[in-house]
Structures are given as C-alpha cells and as structure tokens.
Design an enzyme around this catalytic site. Sequence first.
Site, PDB file in Angstrom:
ATOM      1  N   SER A   1       0.385   3.814   3.120  1.00 55.76           N
ATOM      2  CA  SER A   1       0.346   3.347   4.335  1.00 55.76           C
ATOM      3  C   SER A   1       1.796   4.070   4.957  1.00 55.76           C
ATOM      4  CB  SER A   1       0.501   1.732   4.602  1.00 55.76           C
ATOM      5  OG  SER A   1      -0.422   1.282   4.138  1.00 55.76           O
ATOM      6  N   GLY A   2       1.450   4.131   6.618  1.00 52.09           N
ATOM      7  CA  GLY A   2       2.748   4.578   7.109  1.00 52.09           C
ATOM      8  C   GLY A   2       3.492   5.901   6.638  1.00 52.09           C
TER       9      GLY A   2
ATOM     10  N   GLU B   1      -6.882  -7.565   3.834  1.00 52.50           N
ATOM     11  CA  GLU B   1      -7.276  -7.661   2.578  1.00 52.50           C
ATOM     12  C   GLU B   1      -6.676  -8.838   1.700  1.00 52.50           C
ATOM     13  OE1 GLU B   1      -7.951  -4.859  -1.444  1.00 52.50           O
ATOM     14  OE2 GLU B   1      -8.045  -3.852   0.441  1.00 52.50           O
TER      15      GLU B   1
ATOM     16  N   THR C   1      -4.635  -3.401   4.997  1.00 49.75           N
ATOM     17  CA  THR C   1      -3.971  -4.067   3.760  1.00 49.75           C
ATOM     18  C   THR C   1      -3.915  -5.779   3.980  1.00 49.75           C
ATOM     19  OG1 THR C   1      -2.760  -2.005   3.346  1.00 49.75           O
ATOM     20  CG2 THR C   1      -2.109  -4.110   2.222  1.00 49.75           C
TER      21      THR C   1
ATOM     22  N   THR D   1      -0.380   2.222  11.520  1.00 45.62           N
ATOM     23  CA  THR D   1      -0.231   3.005  12.601  1.00 45.62           C
ATOM     24  C   THR D   1      -0.223   2.254  13.981  1.00 45.62           C
ATOM     25  OG1 THR D   1      -2.652   3.600  12.635  1.00 45.62           O
ATOM     26  CG2 THR D   1      -1.102   4.965  11.862  1.00 45.62           C
TER      27      THR D   1
ATOM     28  N   GLU E   1     -12.554  -2.756  10.196  1.00 45.04           N
ATOM     29  CA  GLU E   1     -13.184  -2.267   9.100  1.00 45.04           C
ATOM     30  C   GLU E   1     -14.449  -3.067   9.228  1.00 45.04           C
ATOM     31  OE1 GLU E   1     -12.449  -0.002   7.001  1.00 45.04           O
ATOM     32  OE2 GLU E   1      -9.934   0.300   7.307  1.00 45.04           O
TER      33      GLU E   1
ATOM     34  N   ASN F   1       0.941  -1.265  -0.028  1.00 38.12           N
ATOM     35  CA  ASN F   1       0.019  -0.208   0.147  1.00 38.12           C
ATOM     36  C   ASN F   1       0.991   1.310  -0.051  1.00 38.12           C
ATOM     37  OD1 ASN F   1      -1.658   2.086   0.659  1.00 38.12           O
ATOM     38  ND2 ASN F   1      -2.990   0.866   2.050  1.00 38.12           N
TER      39      ASN F   1
ATOM     40  N   THR G   1      -0.789  -1.345  -4.633  1.00 35.83           N
ATOM     41  CA  THR G   1      -2.211  -1.278  -4.637  1.00 35.83           C
ATOM     42  C   THR G   1      -2.912   0.033  -5.160  1.00 35.83           C
ATOM     43  OG1 THR G   1      -2.488  -0.421  -2.322  1.00 35.83           O
ATOM     44  CG2 THR G   1      -2.359  -3.021  -2.694  1.00 35.83           C
TER      45      THR G   1
ATOM     46  N   GLY H   1      -0.750  -1.217   6.454  1.00 34.83           N
ATOM     47  CA  GLY H   1      -1.666  -1.207   7.716  1.00 34.83           C
ATOM     48  C   GLY H   1      -2.279  -2.742   7.757  1.00 34.83           C
TER      49      GLY H   1
END
Length: 312
Positions: free
Chosen positions: A13-14, A74, A71, A95, A284, A10, A41, A68
């Site tokens: 991310s971060g 998923e 991801t 995070t 999520e 991703n 992604t 994260g």
Amino acid sequence: MTRKARLIYNPVSGHEQMPKAVADILDVLEQAGYEASAFRTTPEENSAKNEATRVAEAGFELVVAAGGDGTINEVVNGLAFLENPPKVAIIPAGTTNDFARALGIPRDDPVKAARVVLDQHTLKMDIGKAAFQDHDNYFVNIAAGGSLTELTYGVPSEIKSALGYSAYLIKGAEMLPHLTENHMRLTYDEGVYEGKLSMFLLGMTNSIGGFEQIMPDAQLSDGLFQLIVVKPADPANLLRLMALALNGRHVDDPNIIYTKTKNLKVELIGESADKPLPVNLDGEIGGYCPVEFTNLHRRIEFFVGQTKNITK
C-alpha cells in the site's frame, strides 16, 4: 497484565512505504503501553481478515490496520461479527483513505498516524452490515450499486490529484454511452422507492472518493446510514447531477432521494430481476443483489483524531 497490540499492515500500500515504518510504529505502540507485534499481509485471500479474527480471539486489546481502504475493510470484516471486538487504530497508506479522512487521522505520515493512539481519544463507531443470500459482509464507509457505481471508484488517484472534481465529470462523460438503468425496489425506514434508478449510495461517512460534500449530513456514530438514490435521468442531466453532488448541492434535486435510515433492503424487480447486479462495499465487490443492510450502532471502538463528523 500486559496489553497486546498487533499491527496488520499491507506491504504494497502507498507505494510500498509501510515496511520502512513498521519499527517506528511498533515503538509508538510500546510507548502507549502495549506489547506490540506486526503481521505482514500476504496475497492469500482474506489474509488481513483472518489475522484480525485470530488475534482478537487470542485476547489482543488493539488491532492496528495499516493500508488502504481495502485493508481496513478486511480487518473490520475480521472483527465486526465478534461479541467484544478489540479497539482498532487506522494507519492510512492507500490512495484515497476515505475512512481515515473521516476519522481525522493524518494521511501523510504513517508514524504520525500511529501517534494518534498516544492521545487515547476513542469513540465507538457504526459499522454497516450487508446480508446477501449466501453470506454477510461488513463495511465502514460506503455501499453502492447501479451503473454509475464505477464513477465512485473508477477514477485513478493521479488524475483526481491533478484535476480534482473535474476528473469525475470527465469519467462520467466517458461512461454515459454505456449507462443502464435497473428496475429496483428499495425499502428503507421512511418509505419505499420502486422504479428505475441509476445508482444508490449508502454512506457511513462524509468522505467518498476524497470528496466531503456528497453525504453532507453524515455522522460517524449516530446509528444511521445516509441514503442517496439517483433516479433515471438523460445524459445531460446526469452530468449536471454529478457536478452538483461533488459540490454538495444535489440533495434537493427532484432526481435525487436523500434521507437517513437504519436499514435498507435492495431488490431487483421486473425486467431486471434476473440480472446480476454487484454491490460495491468500500471499493470492492462484496456480493450481488438482493441484499439487506443494517447499521450496527457503535459496534467497534476506533482511535480518532480531530474530526467534526462524530456524534457523541
């Protein structure tokens, strides 16, 4: 025959650190004996999930999920339903990184996390399956439902870093005037709870929101969920329970059910039967009640670092 690995990362991310580390991560995978390639992604729905399924069906031996917790979830959803999924490595770049924390993966350096593959320590880990009325979903860390669920994920990471568990108490106090109770039936291995509740948590690991005491007996590969049910309580009592939970001293409280189970069925009943109650999976919304959970024992083989929460 050459073994293939696909890095699924991703890029946002971060603090967008992943794109800068891709070349070095691919180099580590090559050192481990893989022909390595990368997939960035996109904002398209299920981008990481679809790529994970595609490369697994193409015969790749390793999928590296970099990002994260969302991801990672998923990617797992793209693999868990397969009969023989490839191995998975985790590179945390979010995070909280609860699952990476539980696996003992370094969380401060993506390349250092990738080097866990070089040690070749793997274990088959449990995966949670959530069967909703119209679809199935999978999770690796936690499922939760009820009005207190927002507390698990609703505290910004920068506030958690500054205030620690006090941040959760502040968030909890903010939520108290808006809390509702749901009339539910929870059917698990050792019995049935029927009545009002504030929240249920179904844990796969000991790390929730960065805290490691909420599920104190969690093991990553024992085939069992950790189930916590928070019964109705007055506002002051709820704050007390939150303080106890964040320090691991909540499991014997009479307002708490804490047990282990392979399966859990969650239904809304009575005056709550027609309410839409979302179920949170790894941070999520995964669907809405009713739902049936099943522990898929040692479903996917992960590369692991140093961790004490694994049953061999």
